[in-house]
Design a protein around this motif. Sequence first.
Motif: not given
Length: 122
Positions: A6-9, A76-83, A86-89
């Motif tokens: 995911p982008t920062e935006l 601190v954002h943790f995004l959990f993809a279905i794959s 874990i994306f961290k931003q």
Amino acid sequence: DLRLKPTELDVSQQDFYEDTNRTVWIDYLMEFPDTTVSQQLRELEQSGWLDGGTYRAKVSFMTYNQMYDVLTTTSVHFLFAISGHIFKQITHRSFKLAAHADWESWLYEVLFFGHITIIFLC
């Protein structure tokens, strides 16, 4: 691609819908002396706080810089993809508490918007 980052935006501007039933406040000030932060995190892990339906988790804290009179929220954002990835931003939002306390701040404000106006007019 399921690993598309995911982008920062996407992270910083996307609405975060908080599930108040699952919101947890960590007692880092040790108001309850019989519980440590490590114990609180271990309890969260054992209770299954994050499960297969979790899409996003956010950890936020605020800091204050007295020298510059600036308040900053760091998330601190943790995004959990279905794959399974874990994306961290990390995002920051800062603002000066006394934005125009002296004439210098007004000068910089006028110069900044003056330059922006010239750019758009040319």
